[in-house]
Design an enzyme around this catalytic site. Structure first.
Site, short mmCIF file in Angstrom:
data_model
loop_
_atom_site.label_atom_id
_atom_site.label_comp_id
_atom_site.label_asym_id
_atom_site.label_seq_id
_atom_site.Cartn_x
_atom_site.Cartn_y
_atom_site.Cartn_z
N GLY A 70 12.97 -6.23 52.94
CA GLY A 70 13.08 -5.31 51.82
C GLY A 70 13.89 -5.86 50.67
O GLY A 70 13.93 -5.27 49.59
N ASP B 174 18.58 -10.39 52.61
CA ASP B 174 19.19 -11.41 51.76
C ASP B 174 19.07 -10.96 50.32
O ASP B 174 18.37 -10.01 50.00
CB ASP B 174 18.50 -12.76 51.94
CG ASP B 174 17.03 -12.72 51.53
OD1 ASP B 174 16.42 -11.64 51.65
OD2 ASP B 174 16.50 -13.75 51.09
N ASP C 267 9.18 -8.18 56.36
CA ASP C 267 10.25 -8.69 55.50
C ASP C 267 11.40 -7.69 55.51
O ASP C 267 11.29 -6.59 56.05
CB ASP C 267 9.75 -8.97 54.10
CG ASP C 267 9.18 -7.73 53.41
OD1 ASP C 267 9.39 -6.61 53.93
OD2 ASP C 267 8.53 -7.88 52.37
N CYS D 275 -20.23 -15.17 52.70
CA CYS D 275 -21.01 -16.38 52.40
C CYS D 275 -22.19 -16.59 53.35
O CYS D 275 -23.30 -16.89 52.92
CB CYS D 275 -20.11 -17.61 52.44
SG CYS D 275 -18.93 -17.71 51.07
N ASP E 131 3.06 -17.04 53.98
CA ASP E 131 2.45 -15.78 53.59
C ASP E 131 2.35 -15.76 52.08
O ASP E 131 3.12 -16.43 51.38
CB ASP E 131 3.26 -14.57 54.06
CG ASP E 131 4.44 -14.29 53.12
OD1 ASP E 131 4.35 -13.35 52.33
OD2 ASP E 131 5.43 -15.05 53.17
N CYS F 155 -17.78 -17.33 56.34
CA CYS F 155 -17.33 -15.94 56.32
C CYS F 155 -18.51 -14.99 56.15
O CYS F 155 -19.63 -15.40 55.82
CB CYS F 155 -16.31 -15.72 55.21
SG CYS F 155 -17.01 -15.53 53.55
#
Length: 401
Positions: free
Chosen positions: A102, A154, A100, A328, A285, A325
């Site tokens: 910042g 931005d 990203d 599990c 995300d 997973c």
């Protein structure tokens, strides 16, 4: 380098009366690999997905992860990153990374920062140093990080006003326009500096405009005219009611170019992901899978599970009987023995004792759930059954654990 190939779109189905959606299936080729979309990207703020080994990320099918420009600039700093050739070498991750700009972190500093046309002056939350972030500085940091996808700087338009006279009230159209227009100017400055640095990766523009569709449309059209390789929708999930977020989600993504990837920033719940895909989003995300895991909330096919509830104290069953997973189901070794595959009772016990293994296993489960959900969405788009999948998903999640 960025190449986006659109492979499938969600068709209308006359037999079932399903009108179709904007959902789509594609591949995104970046300098460090190919990403199958739609995709969820685990968040690795400080150069690591909190509590999860990189090998576990690979095992669960993570294709691309995030890094945080602001925090990596604070610590360990550009000099260290440069010495490792960027973030890939530093954290030993050889697949794509998105960073990203910042901007969100600077915005979240509140009274510690001052935003001007030139950029943002602020005090370091680490040591109090006076610092300055501009579109040019953000591009320079992200070039050092060598991330496959770079985000423009931005201004994150808040849901609640930050102007002194109206602070705490819903952001006005005038405030949202002023913020959006500055973000557009910063987009051009980001683009110019990115080109000057000869960064070989891909730069995304970010659609802003608050909760106003016409401002979103203006932002979108101006960014498309700048011809970015990809686009993000920002300024959602910043405190607005869910129905407001869904309204903006329904407006912006499918209006972006069909031949370029679309990224919805910071969203969200499993339901948000499915609806986002239906509106044409390719990339998501959110910190929710790992943050909720650390707070004892687990996502399952049949709803959310609170592992701290006393009813799990003697439960021999897994978190989710449909989940494969490590937490599990575990993994079978060559000798036939099984490692992992823990009970709710055991995870409840770990959480009550504040054992480190508790958030680690919970994070593995939640991230696996998110990544598997996206894999199931991709499969449904390939088979032309996304409408049926979407309906079944809603029914399953409403059923409850």
């Amino acid at each position: 380098m960025l190449t986006f190939d659109l492979l499938h779109t969600d068709p209308a189905n006359a037999d079932t009366g399903y009108a179709g959606s904007h959902a789509r299936r594609g591949t995104l080729t970046l300098n460090h690999g190919v990403v199958q979309t739609p995709i969820f990207m685990p968040v690795g703020t400080y150069g690591t997905v909190k509590g999860v080994m990189p090998s576990s990320l690979e095992d669960m099918g993570a294709q691309i992860i995030l890094g945080n420009t602001f925090h990596l600039w604070m610590r360990p700093g550009q000099d260290v990153m440069q010495s490792f050739g960027g973030l890939h070498g530093f954290e030993r991750w050889n697949k794509p990374i998105l960073t990203d700009s910042g901007g969100f972190q600077v915005w979240s500093l509140g009274a510690m920062r001052k935003i001007t046309e030139q950029g943002v002056h602020f005090s370091s939350p680490v040591n109090g140093d006076k610092l300055f972030m501009s579109p040019e500085v953000s591009m320079q940091i992200q070039t050092t990080l060598n991330s496959d996808i770079v985000m423009q700087l931005d201004e994150c338009t808040p849901y609640l006003s930050v102007e002194p006279k109206t602070k705490g009230q819903i952001t006005t159209e005038r405030e949202a326009r002023t913020s959006m227009e500055m973000s557009l100017r910063w987009a051009k400055r980001s683009q110019d500096e990115f080109a000057r640095l000869e960064n070989p990766n891909a730069l995304f523009g970010i659609v802003q405009g608050g909760m106003f569709e016409h401002l979103r449309q203006e932002s979108l059209e101006a960014l498309v005219a700048m011809n970015f390789p990809g686009y993000a929708v920002g300024g959602v999930s910043v405190g607005e009611p869910k129905d407001e977020m869904l309204r903006i989600m329904a407006h912006s993504p499918h209006r972006l170019p069909t031949n370029k990837p679309r990224y919805l920033m910071g969203v969200g719940t499993p339901e948000d992901l499915v609806e986002g895909v239906a509106q044409g989003v390719d990339m998501f995300d959110c910190v929710m899978p790992t943050r909720n895991a650390r707070n004892g909330t687990l996502f399952t096919r049949y709803g959310d599970l609170k592992i701290r509830n006393a009813r799990h104290k003697t439960d021999h069953g897994p978190l989710d009987p449909t989940c494969t997973c490590y937490a599990c189901k575990g993994v079978t070794r060559p000798d036939g023995s099984v490692s992992g595959g823990f009970s709710r009772a055991y995870l409840h016990h770990l959480d009550r004792c504040a054992e480190m293994l508790s958030p680690m296993l919970s994070s593995i489960h939640n991230l696996h759930y998110y990544l598997n959900l996206m894999a199931e969405i991709r499969a449904s788009l390939e088979s032309g059954t996304f409408g049926a999948f979407r309906a079944q998903f809603k029914a399953d999640r409403a059923r409850g654990v």
